[in-house]
Each structure stands twice: as C-alpha cells, then as structure tokens.
Design an enzyme around this catalytic site. Structure first.
Site, PDB file in Angstrom:
ATOM      1  N   HIS A 124       0.871  -1.011   0.511  1.00 11.45           N
ATOM      2  CA  HIS A 124       0.208   0.051  -0.382  1.00 11.45           C
ATOM      3  C   HIS A 124       0.744   1.226   0.307  1.00 11.45           C
ATOM      4  CE1 HIS A 124      -2.484   3.110   2.154  1.00 11.45           C
ATOM      5  NE2 HIS A 124      -4.204   2.282   1.184  1.00 11.45           N
ATOM      6  N   ASP A 201       3.225  -4.349   7.831  1.00  6.06           N
ATOM      7  CA  ASP A 201       1.873  -3.554   7.861  1.00  6.06           C
ATOM      8  C   ASP A 201       0.544  -5.029   7.930  1.00  6.06           C
ATOM      9  OD1 ASP A 201       0.133  -2.140   7.078  1.00  6.06           O
ATOM     10  OD2 ASP A 201       0.823  -1.862   5.088  1.00  6.06           O
ATOM     11  N   GLN A 204      -4.867  -5.685   6.934  1.00  6.87           N
ATOM     12  CA  GLN A 204      -5.488  -5.468   6.467  1.00  6.87           C
ATOM     13  C   GLN A 204      -5.291  -7.675   7.104  1.00  6.87           C
ATOM     14  OE1 GLN A 204      -7.769  -5.110   4.596  1.00  6.87           O
ATOM     15  NE2 GLN A 204      -7.049  -3.275   4.255  1.00  6.87           N
ATOM     16  N   LYS A 227     -10.604  -0.801  10.209  1.00 11.12           N
ATOM     17  CA  LYS A 227     -10.681  -1.779   9.947  1.00 11.12           C
ATOM     18  C   LYS A 227     -11.042  -2.938  10.314  1.00 11.12           C
ATOM     19  CE  LYS A 227      -7.301  -0.091   6.366  1.00 11.12           C
ATOM     20  NZ  LYS A 227      -7.891   0.478   4.962  1.00 11.12           N
ATOM     21  N   CYS A 365      -5.063   2.513  -3.698  1.00 10.29           N
ATOM     22  CA  CYS A 365      -3.997   3.168  -3.241  1.00 10.29           C
ATOM     23  C   CYS A 365      -2.093   2.165  -3.289  1.00 10.29           C
ATOM     24  CB  CYS A 365      -3.599   2.737  -1.994  1.00 10.29           C
ATOM     25  SG  CYS A 365      -5.132   4.599  -1.446  1.00 10.29           S
TER      26      CYS A 365
HETATM   27  N1  PLP Z   1      -1.651  -0.809   5.044  1.00 12.47           N
HETATM   28  C1  PLP Z   1      -2.774  -1.237   3.908  1.00 12.47           C
HETATM   29  C2  PLP Z   1      -2.514  -3.298   3.296  1.00 12.47           C
HETATM   30  C3  PLP Z   1      -3.631  -0.790   4.161  1.00 12.47           C
HETATM   31  O1  PLP Z   1      -4.848  -1.887   3.208  1.00 12.47           O
HETATM   32  C4  PLP Z   1      -4.556   0.511   4.573  1.00 12.47           C
HETATM   33  C5  PLP Z   1      -5.466   0.537   4.375  1.00 12.47           C
HETATM   34  O2  PLP Z   1      -6.440   0.526   3.349  1.00 12.47           O
HETATM   35  C6  PLP Z   1      -3.223   1.350   4.911  1.00 12.47           C
HETATM   36  C7  PLP Z   1      -1.720   0.892   5.495  1.00 12.47           C
HETATM   37  C8  PLP Z   1      -3.512   2.684   5.214  1.00 12.47           C
HETATM   38  O3  PLP Z   1      -4.601   2.288   6.243  1.00 12.47           O
HETATM   39  P1  PLP Z   1      -4.903   4.137   7.197  1.00 12.47           P
HETATM   40  O4  PLP Z   1      -5.394   4.753   5.850  1.00 12.47           O
HETATM   41  O5  PLP Z   1      -6.088   3.732   8.254  1.00 12.47           O
HETATM   42  O6  PLP Z   1      -3.568   4.165   7.362  1.00 12.47           O
END
Ligand code: PLP
Length: 407
Positions: A124, A201, A204, A227, A365
C-alpha cells in the site's frame, strides 16, 4: 463455524446494514477499506461524550482520572489482542499510515546514504511513500520484491536481496488488493538471521487473523482500528521496547515530555514518548469495545466464515465469461480483486452500486502493483464477519448482470 443464527445476531449490532442503496438492501462489500461499527462501539463513544469526557493524563480530578483509566485499559486490551510483552510497546497513532511514518522517520533517522530497505511490489502507498521521503532525505536505496502470477511473493528473490547494506525490511502481512497472506514468520526469521529488523504492515491482518507479537518476533507491527469494527482515526504501532527506547521522538509537544526548559527537554517514558499532544482518547477508549466484539465471536471463527464466503464467491465468479481475478494465492484472505474483459473498473463499480452492492474500484492505493499487473485498477469485493451467503449471491447476480451489459 458460525451458524446463520450467529450471523443474524451479529448483524443486529450493525444498524447500517439494514439501510437501502439504490432502492435495495445494502450489500456492503468494501470492508477492506473500512469495516462497519457495532452499536457497542457507537454507544461507548456516546456514553463518554455524554458522561465522562475529560483530557487524559493531565488532571487529578475524577473525570480526568476516569478517562485516563479507560484509555489505559484499552492499551492493555490491545496488548493482549496482539500478545505483546508489555503496554510500553503499544503506541496509539492516527492509523497505520502514521505508524509507518513514525518508524520511517524516527527509526530511519539512523540510516545512511547507500543503506538498503527491502519492500515488496504489493505494498500500500502507506508502506512505500514514507520510505521514499526518507530516501529523499538520506539517500537510502529501496529494493523491491516481485510476485508471481498468483500474487505470491518471490521468496527466492526476497532472500537474495539481503546483503551487508540491508538495514530494514518492511512488508504487508496481507495484501489489500490480492488478499495474499504472506509467510511473515519465515520472512522475519530470515531477516533476523541477517540482523535486519522488520516492520510488518498488519492493516489487513489485524481484523482477520490471530496475532502474536511474541511468536512473530517482528520489530514493528502496525494496524488501524477502523478496519477492525472500531472508530476512525485510531491506529497502533507495536514496537519492540529495545528499539523504541533508542528511537528519537517523532513529534514534540505535550504528553511526550518529562521536563521542559528553554535550554533542554527530557522525554517521557514509553509509550508516551511517541504520543505527543491530546490523543483521540474517546476513540481509543471505544476501540476496546471493538476488540471485545471480535473476542466475543472469536477471531478464528471470523476468519473461517470470511474465508468460506470468499471461496464460495470466487469459485462462482470464475464461471462468468472473461472474468479476470487478480490474486489467487493458496493462502488468501477474503478479498477478491477482479476485472471483466477490458471493461473499466469504474463502470463495473457504478453498475454494481445501482444494484445496492458497494465495492471499491480503482488502484486501492497500490499504484506500483497496478503497474506490475499492467492494469489501471480493479474492482474489489471484500468480506467481514457480518456478510452472508445471501449477500454473496446478490453480488454474483448483480455482477453477472453488469458483465452482460458491458460485454
Ligand atoms: N496498509 C494497508 C495494507 C492498507 O490496506 C491500508 C488501508 O487500506 C493502509 C496501510 C493504510 O491504513 P490507514 O489509511 O488506516 O492509515
């Protein structure tokens, strides 16, 4: 396995699920972007705002003490949820994005020109751009692991990227586009055999998989409450104490200091050193109700239900002419990214919305991954615990109709 009765009972906690879209009952399949929030969380936010709101860690008065206790109970609940060693390793942030920026900026301040950070092509933007900003400041080099046709990381290439200049590896636990569940334990262990620290990270993974920081042994782990059936604007950075103690603060301000004079400032103990300013203490306190919600069902039950929905849907989708599914890894979470023939994802998304089905469209993203797959974007359907097989059928019917229109 959860029964139909269980799901019915769970759905009652989510009034939003009975609203209508385009004259049809909502079929909410955008859970990867954000999940819906149960009444227990909403009620707790309302209860705090109407009976208990006071700033944390700053007062001797009753309300402030109560609010501080609620925030710290939530921290303990998060610690238990991820099985971290201590609450000093649980830092509240605004989300996964802020947590990764914190690590890149603070932990990354020790990196020098030519040092290498390993990422993967399925990241992401939240796990790409902070490292690029660091690269622009320090001259580090980013190395990227590729995927195969099923969306599985190339482990051979991953291992081959380690050398004496490698200072960090940072990758997702679960891809938000492909659904691939990466073998993070093995990847962490390999990095550690080269003395390289790892950030995972977990945005998910945290809503779907049992997490155990002691077992994973990663150095940093990040996730977002919104989430996980929790409030927006709250995230968690887990970090090993040995690193957090050595890292400089990310932001300066109230809460994060021990003593301030104009000549010199000393910093607060962990975790407060990394929590400058007034946090979203109401959201943090309410997050604990979201964890209670997950615990009351059992994360393994949630995972099994979502997985069954995903397999049921994916199998039937494959029968739709010209269906292209991106991400068919053997170990996959409940995310299905797809396109039909050469149709644009937005057209499909709009036709589904007109039938009450809410899916996400676009690059999610993850533009470098879209480039790698040579597509402008995908349509993405993703499940949470409250989704039903009837909703999967509604989606399949709506998709078949949309695909026929776009043929
Ligand atoms: N990393 C992953 C794999 C994601 O799916 C997301 C959000 O969809 C993020 C990071 C970013 O999360 P946030 O926007 O809650 O900071």
């Amino acid at each position: 396995m959860l029964t139909d009765e269980d799901i019915k009972r769970i759905r009652k906690e989510f009034p939003i699920l009975s609203r209508e879209v385009s004259g049809r009952e909502l079929d909410y399949l955008d859970n990867t972007a954000t999940s819906q929030t149960p009444l227990s969380v909403v009620d707790e936010i309302k209860r705090i705002y109407t009976t208990s709101k006071a700033n944390v860690h700053r007062g001797v008065h009753t309300l402030s003490q109560e609010m501080t206790a609620l925030q710290e109970e939530s921290r303990e609940k998060v610690r238990k949820y991820i099985n971290a060693e201590s609450i000093e390793e649980v830092i509240f942030t605004r989300g996964t994005t802020e947590a990764i920026n914190l690590v890149a900026s603070s932990f990354g301040s020790r990196f020098k020109r030519g040092d290498e950070v390993i990422l993967t092509v399925m990241e992401h933007h939240a796990n790409i751009v902070p490292w690029q900003l660091l690269r622009d400041r320090t001259g580090i080099v980013l190395r990227v692991v590729d995927i195969d046709d099923k969306g599985v990381l190339n482990q051979e290439q991953y291992r081959s990227l380690f050398n004496e200049r490698t200072v960090m590896a940072s990758f997702c636990h679960v891809s938000n586009v492909l659904g691939t569940v990466n073998p993070v334990k093995e990847m962490i262990s390999f990095a550690h055999s080269h003395n390289v620290p790892v950030l995972v990270d977990g945005a998910q993974a945290a809503p779907h998989l049992r997490l155990d920081m002691k077992e994973l042994d990663c150095d940093f782990y990040t996730f977002s409450a919104h989430k996980m059936y929790g409030p927006t604007g709250i995230g968690v950075l887990y970090g090993k104490k040995k690193w957090l103690e050595k890292m400089p603060p990310y932001q300066g301000g109230g809460e994060m200091i021990a003593k301030v004079t104009f000549e010199h400032t000393t910093f607060a103990e962990l975790p407060f050193k990394f929590e400058a300013g007034t946090p979203d203490f109401v959201g943090i306190a309410a997050f604990s109700k979201a964890i209670d919600f997950i615990d009351s069902i059992g994360i393994e039950n949630i995972e099994a239900h979502e997985h069954a929905l995903m397999e049921y849907t994916q199998e039937r989708m494959m029968k739709i002419p010209e269906m292209r599914i991106f991400g068919t890894a053997p170990h996959k979470s409940a995310v299905i990214s797809f396109l039909v023939g050469r149709s644009h994802p937005y057209d499909l998304g709009l036709l589904l919305d007109k039938q009450g089905v809410e899916v996400r469209t676009g690059h999610h993203c993850a533009m470098p991954l879209m480039d790698r797959l040579d597509i402008p974007g995908t349509v993405r359907a993703s499940y949470a615990v409250y989704n039903t097989f009837e909703e999967a059928d509604t989606f399949l019917k709506a998709l078949t109709r949309a695909a026929a229109i776009l043929e």
